[in-house]
Write a protein that holds these residues in place. Structure first.
Motif, PDB file in Angstrom:
ATOM      1  N   LYS A  53       0.832  -1.202   0.000  1.00 37.08           N
ATOM      2  CA  LYS A  53       0.000   0.000   0.000  1.00 37.08           C
ATOM      3  C   LYS A  53       0.866   1.250   0.000  1.00 37.08           C
ATOM      4  O   LYS A  53       0.571   2.225  -0.706  1.00 37.08           O
ATOM      5  CB  LYS A  53      -0.919  -0.027   1.224  1.00 37.08           C
ATOM      6  N   GLN A  54       1.942   1.238   0.774  1.00 37.29           N
ATOM      7  CA  GLN A  54       2.843   2.393   0.809  1.00 37.29           C
ATOM      8  C   GLN A  54       3.526   2.595  -0.544  1.00 37.29           C
ATOM      9  O   GLN A  54       3.646   3.727  -1.034  1.00 37.29           O
ATOM     10  CB  GLN A  54       3.892   2.196   1.909  1.00 37.29           C
ATOM     11  N   ASN A  55       3.964   1.504  -1.157  1.00 35.10           N
ATOM     12  CA  ASN A  55       4.591   1.609  -2.471  1.00 35.10           C
ATOM     13  C   ASN A  55       3.605   2.116  -3.509  1.00 35.10           C
ATOM     14  O   ASN A  55       3.961   2.902  -4.406  1.00 35.10           O
ATOM     15  CB  ASN A  55       5.159   0.253  -2.902  1.00 35.10           C
ATOM     16  N   ALA A  56       2.365   1.670  -3.403  1.00 39.57           N
ATOM     17  CA  ALA A  56       1.344   2.119  -4.350  1.00 39.57           C
ATOM     18  C   ALA A  56       1.090   3.610  -4.208  1.00 39.57           C
ATOM     19  O   ALA A  56       0.860   4.319  -5.189  1.00 39.57           O
ATOM     20  CB  ALA A  56       0.051   1.330  -4.133  1.00 39.57           C
ATOM     21  N   PRO A  61       7.461   5.495 -10.436  1.00 36.99           N
ATOM     22  CA  PRO A  61       8.513   6.514 -10.571  1.00 36.99           C
ATOM     23  C   PRO A  61       8.884   6.805 -12.016  1.00 36.99           C
ATOM     24  O   PRO A  61       9.539   7.805 -12.294  1.00 36.99           O
ATOM     25  CB  PRO A  61       9.695   5.897  -9.806  1.00 36.99           C
ATOM     26  N   TYR A  62       8.490   5.952 -12.943  1.00 37.81           N
ATOM     27  CA  TYR A  62       8.833   6.142 -14.345  1.00 37.81           C
ATOM     28  C   TYR A  62       7.684   6.751 -15.148  1.00 37.81           C
ATOM     29  O   TYR A  62       7.768   6.840 -16.375  1.00 37.81           O
ATOM     30  CB  TYR A  62       9.236   4.806 -14.975  1.00 37.81           C
ATOM     31  N   ALA A  63       6.626   7.148 -14.482  1.00 38.08           N
ATOM     32  CA  ALA A  63       5.451   7.666 -15.192  1.00 38.08           C
ATOM     33  C   ALA A  63       5.806   8.902 -16.018  1.00 38.08           C
ATOM     34  O   ALA A  63       5.358   9.054 -17.159  1.00 38.08           O
ATOM     35  CB  ALA A  63       4.336   7.985 -14.196  1.00 38.08           C
ATOM     36  N   ALA A 211       0.806   3.896 -16.216  1.00 32.85           N
ATOM     37  CA  ALA A 211       1.777   4.301 -15.205  1.00 32.85           C
ATOM     38  C   ALA A 211       1.174   5.335 -14.253  1.00 32.85           C
ATOM     39  O   ALA A 211       1.433   5.310 -13.047  1.00 32.85           O
ATOM     40  CB  ALA A 211       3.022   4.866 -15.879  1.00 32.85           C
ATOM     41  N   GLN A 212       0.359   6.231 -14.796  1.00 38.12           N
ATOM     42  CA  GLN A 212      -0.296   7.219 -13.940  1.00 38.12           C
ATOM     43  C   GLN A 212      -1.299   6.560 -12.991  1.00 38.12           C
ATOM     44  O   GLN A 212      -1.474   7.004 -11.861  1.00 38.12           O
ATOM     45  CB  GLN A 212      -1.008   8.269 -14.803  1.00 38.12           C
ATOM     46  N   ASN A 213      -1.955   5.510 -13.479  1.00 37.22           N
ATOM     47  CA  ASN A 213      -2.951   4.815 -12.669  1.00 37.22           C
ATOM     48  C   ASN A 213      -2.351   3.696 -11.834  1.00 37.22           C
ATOM     49  O   ASN A 213      -3.088   2.944 -11.177  1.00 37.22           O
ATOM     50  CB  ASN A 213      -4.054   4.239 -13.568  1.00 37.22           C
TER      51      ASN A 213
END
Length: 288
Positions: A53-56, A61-63, A211-213
């Motif tokens: 959840k924290q990573n999400a 980072p590449y978005a 990537a944004q989502n």
């Protein structure tokens, strides 16, 4: 005299195949009941899901890079950046070769003029020297010999230069034609690459959107696991407990039978039936 009679009976039965093994089954069921504790998330599972959840929440980072790449492709990927340079090269070549291609350079060779002047001087010196030695310089014969000698010396050079100039004209025309085709093909290839890059940009744009989502989708996936782990555990327990609960059963049924009767039994039954029919009139028969 004999006969038959039919009768129907309703019968109910109950089976209990688990009764002999009841102690063992109760032990299994008690373990299933205790297994309900396994449907609660463990600390390790909770920690892992919290990390996801924290990573999400941080997102992909590449978005940004993916988005910039997609935008570049949608803009053609710089495929036509060299088009002005290619056109400029063609124009330069056209300016340099056009005088040769249109024939204006035929016979217009400064180097040829110097060469002819040298031939004229050499021939004149030789012929005039000969006539001077004979005491006939500046005579009509001298002038005629001089003219013929210069013409004979210059004619092959002029003819060769003319042929060379014509060949240069044809070569220049072909070079311009080839350069035009090469530049056209080059510009066409750039345009096709431009369109191909735009097509790839459509795919890359979807990757950029994904990537944004990423964060939201990863959060939903993590929460689905948080809900699904207990449900899966309950499902496993149900697979054990439900078949055991269905072992006992109760059945209802109807049984039909036929009974053989002797002649005396049939006579007695018939007589009894007649007697029951005449019973209401028995009092009337006894009065006078």
């Amino acid at each position: 005299m004999g006969g038959q009679s039919s009768s129907t009976q309703t019968q109910q039965s109950q089976t209990q195949p688990w009764q002999p093994a009841q102690p063992m089954l109760q032990n299994i069921l008690s373990q299933v009941g205790n297994g309900l504790n396994n449907t609660v998330l463990t600390s390790a599972e909770t920690g892992a899901l919290d990390t996801l959840k924290q990573n999400a929440a941080l997102g992909n980072p590449y978005a940004g890079g993916i988005g910039a790449y997609a935008q570049s492709l949608l803009n053609g990927g710089n495929a036509q950046a060299q088009a002005p340079a290619a056109q400029a090269n063609l124009q330069t070549l056209q300016g340099q070769l056009t005088p040769y291609a249109n024939g204006s350079m035929i016979g217009n060779n400064p180097a040829l003029a110097a060469q002819l002047a040298q031939l004229q001087n050499d021939v004149g010196t030789s012929i005039n020297g000969q006539f001077a030695a004979a005491g006939r310089d500046f005579s009509g014969a001298n002038q005629m010999a001089y003219g013929r000698g210069v013409a004979a010396a210059e004619a092959p050079v002029i003819a060769a230069q003319y042929n060379q100039d014509v060949q240069n004209q044809l070569s220049a025309a072909n070079a311009l034609y080839g350069a035009g085709n090469t530049t056209a093909n080059m510009l066409g290839g750039m345009q096709q690459q431009y369109l191909a890059n735009q097509g790839q940009g459509l795919t890359a744009s979807q990757a950029a959107l994904d990537a944004q989502n990423y964060g939201a989708n990863a959060t939903l996936a993590e929460e689905a696991q948080r809900r699904g782990i207990p449900v899966q555990a309950l499902g496993l327990l149900a697979q054990i407990g439900t078949p055991i609960a269905q072992l006992g059963q109760q059945t209802n049924g109807t049984m039909t039978g036929t009974q053989e009767m002797s002649g005396a039994d049939q006579f007695a039954k018939i007589a009894g039936g007649i007697g029951s029919l005449l019973q209401p009139f028995s009092g009337a028969f006894g009065k006078k």
